[in-house]
Design a protein around this motif. Sequence first.
Motif, PDB file in Angstrom:
ATOM      1  N   TRP A  29       0.863  -1.183   0.000  1.00  0.00           N
ATOM      2  CA  TRP A  29       0.000   0.000   0.000  1.00  0.00           C
ATOM      3  C   TRP A  29       0.892   1.223   0.000  1.00  0.00           C
ATOM      4  CZ3 TRP A  29       1.060   2.736   4.415  1.00  0.00           C
ATOM      5  CH2 TRP A  29       1.550   2.017   5.496  1.00  0.00           C
ATOM      6  N   PHE A  30       0.380   2.325  -0.455  1.00  0.00           N
ATOM      7  CA  PHE A  30       1.172   3.540  -0.586  1.00  0.00           C
ATOM      8  C   PHE A  30       1.124   4.333   0.703  1.00  0.00           C
ATOM      9  CE2 PHE A  30       3.118   6.307  -3.741  1.00  0.00           C
ATOM     10  CZ  PHE A  30       3.215   7.472  -3.028  1.00  0.00           C
ATOM     11  N   GLY A  31       2.240   4.834   1.150  1.00  0.00           N
ATOM     12  CA  GLY A  31       2.168   5.765   2.252  1.00  0.00           C
ATOM     13  C   GLY A  31       3.301   5.774   3.227  1.00  0.00           C
ATOM     14  N   ALA A  32       3.909   4.655   3.544  1.00  0.00           N
ATOM     15  CA  ALA A  32       4.965   4.704   4.548  1.00  0.00           C
ATOM     16  C   ALA A  32       5.925   3.540   4.397  1.00  0.00           C
ATOM     17  CB  ALA A  32       4.377   4.703   5.947  1.00  0.00           C
ATOM     18  N   ASP A  33       7.088   3.829   3.832  1.00  0.00           N
ATOM     19  CA  ASP A  33       8.157   2.836   3.820  1.00  0.00           C
ATOM     20  C   ASP A  33       8.886   2.874   5.152  1.00  0.00           C
ATOM     21  OD1 ASP A  33       7.825   1.870   1.163  1.00  0.00           O
ATOM     22  OD2 ASP A  33       8.747   3.706   0.417  1.00  0.00           O
ATOM     23  N   VAL A  34       8.939   4.082   5.739  1.00  0.00           N
ATOM     24  CA  VAL A  34       9.631   4.294   7.007  1.00  0.00           C
ATOM     25  C   VAL A  34       8.766   5.198   7.887  1.00  0.00           C
ATOM     26  CG1 VAL A  34      11.681   5.328   8.084  1.00  0.00           C
ATOM     27  CG2 VAL A  34      11.928   4.030   5.966  1.00  0.00           C
ATOM     28  N   SER A  35       8.725   4.887   9.164  1.00  0.00           N
ATOM     29  CA  SER A  35       8.012   5.703  10.136  1.00  0.00           C
ATOM     30  C   SER A  35       9.055   6.474  10.943  1.00  0.00           C
ATOM     31  CB  SER A  35       7.191   4.793  11.047  1.00  0.00           C
ATOM     32  OG  SER A  35       6.568   5.545  12.052  1.00  0.00           O
ATOM     33  N   TRP A  39       5.740  11.058  11.396  1.00  0.00           N
ATOM     34  CA  TRP A  39       5.772  11.111   9.939  1.00  0.00           C
ATOM     35  C   TRP A  39       5.727   9.731   9.300  1.00  0.00           C
ATOM     36  CZ3 TRP A  39       5.923  15.679   7.171  1.00  0.00           C
ATOM     37  CH2 TRP A  39       6.151  16.839   7.913  1.00  0.00           C
ATOM     38  N   ASN A  40       4.913   9.598   8.239  1.00  0.00           N
ATOM     39  CA  ASN A  40       4.985   8.482   7.304  1.00  0.00           C
ATOM     40  C   ASN A  40       5.867   8.958   6.159  1.00  0.00           C
ATOM     41  OD1 ASN A  40       3.217   6.912   8.743  1.00  0.00           O
ATOM     42  ND2 ASN A  40       1.533   7.081   7.288  1.00  0.00           N
ATOM     43  N   VAL A  41       6.921   8.222   5.857  1.00  0.00           N
ATOM     44  CA  VAL A  41       7.829   8.639   4.795  1.00  0.00           C
ATOM     45  C   VAL A  41       7.845   7.580   3.692  1.00  0.00           C
ATOM     46  CG1 VAL A  41      10.180   9.309   4.202  1.00  0.00           C
ATOM     47  CG2 VAL A  41       9.260   9.904   6.453  1.00  0.00           C
ATOM     48  N   GLU A  42       7.470   7.999   2.508  1.00  0.00           N
ATOM     49  CA  GLU A  42       7.525   7.152   1.316  1.00  0.00           C
ATOM     50  C   GLU A  42       8.872   7.387   0.653  1.00  0.00           C
ATOM     51  OE1 GLU A  42       6.260   4.641  -1.843  1.00  0.00           O
ATOM     52  OE2 GLU A  42       5.412   4.951   0.143  1.00  0.00           O
ATOM     53  N   LEU A  43       9.610   6.328   0.380  1.00  0.00           N
ATOM     54  CA  LEU A  43      10.924   6.445  -0.243  1.00  0.00           C
ATOM     55  C   LEU A  43      10.832   6.116  -1.722  1.00  0.00           C
ATOM     56  CD1 LEU A  43      13.083   4.617   2.435  1.00  0.00           C
ATOM     57  CD2 LEU A  43      12.539   7.038   2.286  1.00  0.00           C
ATOM     58  N   LYS A  44      11.518   6.891  -2.520  1.00  0.00           N
ATOM     59  CA  LYS A  44      11.629   6.638  -3.944  1.00  0.00           C
ATOM     60  C   LYS A  44      13.110   6.644  -4.299  1.00  0.00           C
ATOM     61  CE  LYS A  44       7.243   6.577  -4.753  1.00  0.00           C
ATOM     62  NZ  LYS A  44       6.576   5.328  -5.072  1.00  0.00           N
ATOM     63  N   ASP A  45      13.510   5.662  -5.077  1.00  0.00           N
ATOM     64  CA  ASP A  45      14.913   5.529  -5.467  1.00  0.00           C
ATOM     65  C   ASP A  45      14.954   5.260  -6.964  1.00  0.00           C
ATOM     66  OD1 ASP A  45      17.669   5.288  -5.211  1.00  0.00           O
ATOM     67  OD2 ASP A  45      17.583   3.175  -4.681  1.00  0.00           O
ATOM     68  N   THR A  46      15.664   6.094  -7.700  1.00  0.00           N
ATOM     69  CA  THR A  46      15.722   5.941  -9.148  1.00  0.00           C
ATOM     70  C   THR A  46      17.153   6.096  -9.636  1.00  0.00           C
ATOM     71  OG1 THR A  46      14.909   6.775 -11.260  1.00  0.00           O
ATOM     72  CG2 THR A  46      15.174   8.399  -9.496  1.00  0.00           C
TER      73      THR A  46
END
Length: 107
Positions: A29-35, A39-46
């Motif tokens: 689900w979208f919203g929190a890779d790390v708490s 804060w809910n933090v969504e991480l993106k790596d490209t």
Amino acid sequence: MDQKRKANRYERKVAFRMGGKRTPLSGAWFGADVSLGEWNVELKDTRAVSYRVTETDLTKGMARAFQEGRRFAMLVRTGGGKSFWVIPSGEVEPGKGGLKLGEEYTF
């Protein structure tokens, strides 16, 4: 290294360095890779040198955080080795605690 293992490694690294907690199975689900605190933090790596943040990215993440009584941010790391925060303006209140803005983190 496959993309899933790379993403898990990145999540663990960010959680450890910032004193947060990795969210297991966050890709479901979208919203929190790390708490991180409130804060809910969504991480993106490209691998690319840029990343397009869409209104949909922010809306989904903010909705999930709101349901949990939390705040939402994204941390994006590009192929150029740079990381940057995306924090929707409604999530930042002057004088309210949270992420230490202005500090430099390397992931």
